[in-house]
Design a protein around this motif. Structure first.
Motif, PDB file in Angstrom:
ATOM      1  N   ASN A  25      -0.734  48.482 -13.801  1.00  0.00           N
ATOM      2  CA  ASN A  25       0.105  47.372 -13.354  1.00  0.00           C
ATOM      3  C   ASN A  25      -0.293  46.873 -11.968  1.00  0.00           C
ATOM      4  O   ASN A  25      -0.210  45.673 -11.694  1.00  0.00           O
ATOM      5  CB  ASN A  25       1.577  47.765 -13.422  1.00  0.00           C
ATOM      6  N   ALA A  26      -0.764  47.760 -11.102  1.00  0.00           N
ATOM      7  CA  ALA A  26      -1.256  47.336  -9.790  1.00  0.00           C
ATOM      8  C   ALA A  26      -2.505  46.469  -9.954  1.00  0.00           C
ATOM      9  O   ALA A  26      -2.669  45.462  -9.254  1.00  0.00           O
ATOM     10  CB  ALA A  26      -1.548  48.553  -8.913  1.00  0.00           C
ATOM     11  N   LEU A  27      -3.378  46.836 -10.894  1.00  0.00           N
ATOM     12  CA  LEU A  27      -4.574  46.027 -11.176  1.00  0.00           C
ATOM     13  C   LEU A  27      -4.157  44.654 -11.693  1.00  0.00           C
ATOM     14  O   LEU A  27      -4.700  43.631 -11.260  1.00  0.00           O
ATOM     15  CB  LEU A  27      -5.452  46.738 -12.207  1.00  0.00           C
ATOM     16  N   ILE A  28      -3.195  44.611 -12.606  1.00  0.00           N
ATOM     17  CA  ILE A  28      -2.716  43.330 -13.147  1.00  0.00           C
ATOM     18  C   ILE A  28      -2.156  42.463 -12.018  1.00  0.00           C
ATOM     19  O   ILE A  28      -2.439  41.268 -11.949  1.00  0.00           O
ATOM     20  CB  ILE A  28      -1.680  43.572 -14.262  1.00  0.00           C
ATOM     21  N   GLU A  29      -1.408  43.070 -11.116  1.00  0.00           N
ATOM     22  CA  GLU A  29      -0.857  42.310  -9.992  1.00  0.00           C
ATOM     23  C   GLU A  29      -1.980  41.723  -9.131  1.00  0.00           C
ATOM     24  O   GLU A  29      -1.904  40.567  -8.706  1.00  0.00           O
ATOM     25  CB  GLU A  29       0.059  43.196  -9.150  1.00  0.00           C
ATOM     26  N   ARG A  30      -3.028  42.495  -8.891  1.00  0.00           N
ATOM     27  CA  ARG A  30      -4.159  41.974  -8.102  1.00  0.00           C
ATOM     28  C   ARG A  30      -4.858  40.835  -8.846  1.00  0.00           C
ATOM     29  O   ARG A  30      -5.252  39.834  -8.235  1.00  0.00           O
ATOM     30  CB  ARG A  30      -5.149  43.093  -7.786  1.00  0.00           C
ATOM     31  N   ALA A  31      -5.006  40.969 -10.164  1.00  0.00           N
ATOM     32  CA  ALA A  31      -5.667  39.925 -10.951  1.00  0.00           C
ATOM     33  C   ALA A  31      -4.836  38.643 -10.955  1.00  0.00           C
ATOM     34  O   ALA A  31      -5.367  37.539 -10.793  1.00  0.00           O
ATOM     35  CB  ALA A  31      -5.917  40.415 -12.371  1.00  0.00           C
ATOM     36  N   ILE A  32      -3.534  38.785 -11.124  1.00  0.00           N
ATOM     37  CA  ILE A  32      -2.651  37.621 -11.165  1.00  0.00           C
ATOM     38  C   ILE A  32      -2.560  36.941  -9.805  1.00  0.00           C
ATOM     39  O   ILE A  32      -2.330  35.735  -9.725  1.00  0.00           O
ATOM     40  CB  ILE A  32      -1.259  38.049 -11.690  1.00  0.00           C
ATOM     41  N   ALA A  33      -2.786  37.679  -8.735  1.00  0.00           N
ATOM     42  CA  ALA A  33      -2.728  37.094  -7.394  1.00  0.00           C
ATOM     43  C   ALA A  33      -3.713  35.942  -7.241  1.00  0.00           C
ATOM     44  O   ALA A  33      -3.495  35.042  -6.428  1.00  0.00           O
ATOM     45  CB  ALA A  33      -2.991  38.168  -6.338  1.00  0.00           C
ATOM     46  N   GLY A  34      -4.775  35.927  -8.026  1.00  0.00           N
ATOM     47  CA  GLY A  34      -5.763  34.863  -7.943  1.00  0.00           C
ATOM     48  C   GLY A  34      -5.451  33.645  -8.797  1.00  0.00           C
ATOM     49  O   GLY A  34      -6.179  32.656  -8.752  1.00  0.00           O
ATOM     50  N   TRP A  35      -4.391  33.692  -9.585  1.00  0.00           N
ATOM     51  CA  TRP A  35      -4.034  32.554 -10.432  1.00  0.00           C
ATOM     52  C   TRP A  35      -3.438  31.442  -9.575  1.00  0.00           C
ATOM     53  O   TRP A  35      -2.730  31.697  -8.604  1.00  0.00           O
ATOM     54  CB  TRP A  35      -3.025  32.954 -11.499  1.00  0.00           C
ATOM     55  N   ARG A  36      -3.715  30.215  -9.949  1.00  0.00           N
ATOM     56  CA  ARG A  36      -3.169  29.067  -9.221  1.00  0.00           C
ATOM     57  C   ARG A  36      -1.716  28.848  -9.640  1.00  0.00           C
ATOM     58  O   ARG A  36      -1.436  28.129 -10.591  1.00  0.00           O
ATOM     59  CB  ARG A  36      -4.007  27.829  -9.510  1.00  0.00           C
ATOM     60  N   LEU A  37      -0.828  29.500  -8.915  1.00  0.00           N
ATOM     61  CA  LEU A  37       0.603  29.401  -9.186  1.00  0.00           C
ATOM     62  C   LEU A  37       1.360  29.401  -7.865  1.00  0.00           C
ATOM     63  O   LEU A  37       0.921  30.038  -6.898  1.00  0.00           O
ATOM     64  CB  LEU A  37       1.092  30.626  -9.972  1.00  0.00           C
ATOM     65  N   PRO A  38       2.509  28.750  -7.835  1.00  0.00           N
ATOM     66  CA  PRO A  38       3.362  28.909  -6.645  1.00  0.00           C
ATOM     67  C   PRO A  38       3.777  30.375  -6.529  1.00  0.00           C
ATOM     68  O   PRO A  38       3.981  31.065  -7.532  1.00  0.00           O
ATOM     69  CB  PRO A  38       4.573  28.019  -6.956  1.00  0.00           C
ATOM     70  N   LEU A  44       8.200  35.865 -10.021  1.00  0.00           N
ATOM     71  CA  LEU A  44       9.155  35.925 -11.124  1.00  0.00           C
ATOM     72  C   LEU A  44       8.507  36.317 -12.455  1.00  0.00           C
ATOM     73  O   LEU A  44       9.117  36.977 -13.286  1.00  0.00           O
ATOM     74  CB  LEU A  44       9.883  34.585 -11.278  1.00  0.00           C
ATOM     75  N   MET A  45       7.268  35.910 -12.658  1.00  0.00           N
ATOM     76  CA  MET A  45       6.623  36.185 -13.944  1.00  0.00           C
ATOM     77  C   MET A  45       5.907  37.527 -13.984  1.00  0.00           C
ATOM     78  O   MET A  45       5.668  38.055 -15.063  1.00  0.00           O
ATOM     79  CB  MET A  45       5.644  35.082 -14.311  1.00  0.00           C
ATOM     80  N   LEU A  46       5.569  38.103 -12.839  1.00  0.00           N
ATOM     81  CA  LEU A  46       4.803  39.345 -12.806  1.00  0.00           C
ATOM     82  C   LEU A  46       5.394  40.450 -13.683  1.00  0.00           C
ATOM     83  O   LEU A  46       4.651  41.079 -14.452  1.00  0.00           O
ATOM     84  CB  LEU A  46       4.618  39.838 -11.373  1.00  0.00           C
ATOM     85  N   VAL A 129      -6.210  34.755 -29.414  1.00  0.00           N
ATOM     86  CA  VAL A 129      -6.001  34.793 -27.964  1.00  0.00           C
ATOM     87  C   VAL A 129      -5.093  33.637 -27.571  1.00  0.00           C
ATOM     88  O   VAL A 129      -5.299  32.505 -28.016  1.00  0.00           O
ATOM     89  CB  VAL A 129      -7.349  34.654 -27.210  1.00  0.00           C
ATOM     90  N   ARG A 130      -4.101  33.931 -26.748  1.00  0.00           N
ATOM     91  CA  ARG A 130      -3.300  32.898 -26.078  1.00  0.00           C
ATOM     92  C   ARG A 130      -3.721  32.944 -24.616  1.00  0.00           C
ATOM     93  O   ARG A 130      -3.275  33.807 -23.861  1.00  0.00           O
ATOM     94  CB  ARG A 130      -1.812  33.202 -26.213  1.00  0.00           C
ATOM     95  N   ALA A 131      -4.585  32.041 -24.238  1.00  0.00           N
ATOM     96  CA  ALA A 131      -5.220  32.113 -22.921  1.00  0.00           C
ATOM     97  C   ALA A 131      -4.504  31.261 -21.881  1.00  0.00           C
ATOM     98  O   ALA A 131      -3.897  30.238 -22.205  1.00  0.00           O
ATOM     99  CB  ALA A 131      -6.669  31.642 -23.031  1.00  0.00           C
ATOM    100  N   ARG A 132      -4.613  31.692 -20.650  1.00  0.00           N
ATOM    101  CA  ARG A 132      -4.205  30.843 -19.527  1.00  0.00           C
ATOM    102  C   ARG A 132      -5.216  29.710 -19.448  1.00  0.00           C
ATOM    103  O   ARG A 132      -6.373  29.878 -19.823  1.00  0.00           O
ATOM    104  CB  ARG A 132      -4.232  31.657 -18.229  1.00  0.00           C
ATOM    105  N   PRO A 133      -4.812  28.553 -18.936  1.00  0.00           N
ATOM    106  CA  PRO A 133      -5.759  27.438 -18.862  1.00  0.00           C
ATOM    107  C   PRO A 133      -7.054  27.799 -18.139  1.00  0.00           C
ATOM    108  O   PRO A 133      -8.143  27.400 -18.565  1.00  0.00           O
ATOM    109  CB  PRO A 133      -4.982  26.362 -18.085  1.00  0.00           C
ATOM    110  N   GLU A 134      -6.953  28.609 -17.068  1.00  0.00           N
ATOM    111  CA  GLU A 134      -8.136  28.983 -16.294  1.00  0.00           C
ATOM    112  C   GLU A 134      -9.081  29.888 -17.077  1.00  0.00           C
ATOM    113  O   GLU A 134     -10.248  30.018 -16.734  1.00  0.00           O
ATOM    114  CB  GLU A 134      -7.733  29.704 -15.001  1.00  0.00           C
ATOM    115  N   ALA A 135      -8.583  30.558 -18.118  1.00  0.00           N
ATOM    116  CA  ALA A 135      -9.401  31.490 -18.901  1.00  0.00           C
ATOM    117  C   ALA A 135      -9.950  30.862 -20.173  1.00  0.00           C
ATOM    118  O   ALA A 135     -10.716  31.497 -20.894  1.00  0.00           O
ATOM    119  CB  ALA A 135      -8.577  32.728 -19.256  1.00  0.00           C
ATOM    120  N   ALA A 136      -9.594  29.619 -20.451  1.00  0.00           N
ATOM    121  CA  ALA A 136     -10.033  28.978 -21.691  1.00  0.00           C
ATOM    122  C   ALA A 136     -11.567  28.954 -21.795  1.00  0.00           C
ATOM    123  O   ALA A 136     -12.123  29.229 -22.862  1.00  0.00           O
ATOM    124  CB  ALA A 136      -9.462  27.574 -21.794  1.00  0.00           C
TER     125      ALA A 136
END
Length: 164
Positions: A25-38, A44-46, A129-136
């Protein structure tokens, strides 16, 4: 042990155990930190992206390890009937994350190929796969075919199907 991947040290893919969930989960948090999101949206989504012990009963959760450290993770489960295209049976890729310092070294490809191999072993036709737009672009490069949005109220907009 798998051979070196794009210059990375030898890597192993292993099932995640309950005591390792905090590291995953710490790795996922680091990966998500790079997503373009407010920042508020990210915060809230983490929790919805993190895995819990109960998830280990219904998901295959696999970690990529280099020198014992978890540097990537992927999770999949059997896709619900009607989700894969044309009545096919497949796996649903629930998540694929690579620690930012390890991105671009082939670990995502290796994890995705592991999901494809799991689908083959089960006798399924592919991986959904249901991808994030950045991963398409990544999933298209992996051979995934973009699926059309038939029902906007139900269909995720960036879905891909990889036939195995």
């Amino acid at each position: 042990m798998r051979p070196a991947v794009f210059g990375a040290p030898p890597m192993a893919l292993v099932a995640v155990t309950e005591p390792e969930l905090a590291a995953v989960n710490a790795l996922i948090e680091r990966a998500i930190a790079g997503w373009r999101l407010p920042e508020r949206v990210r915060r809230l989504m983490l929790p919805s992206y993190c895995y819990r012990a109960a998830d280990l009963t219904c998901l295959d959760l696999v970690a990529a390890r280099v020198h014992g450290a978890i540097v990537g993770v992927a999770a999949w489960e059997d896709a619900p009937p009607g989700e894969p295209p044309a009545g096919a049976r497949g796996l649903l890729l629930h998540g694929l994350y690579v620690d930012p310092p390890w991105q671009g070294r082939g670990l995502g490809r290796t994890l995705f190929e592991a999901a494809c191999e799991a689908a083959r072993r089960k006798g399924f036709e592919g991986v959904l796969v249901r991808a994030r737009p950045e991963a398409a672009g990544f999933f298209a490069a992996m051979g995934g075919q973009a699926l059309p949005v038939v029902d906007p109220a139900r269909d995720y907009p960036h879905r891909f199907w990889k036939t195995v």
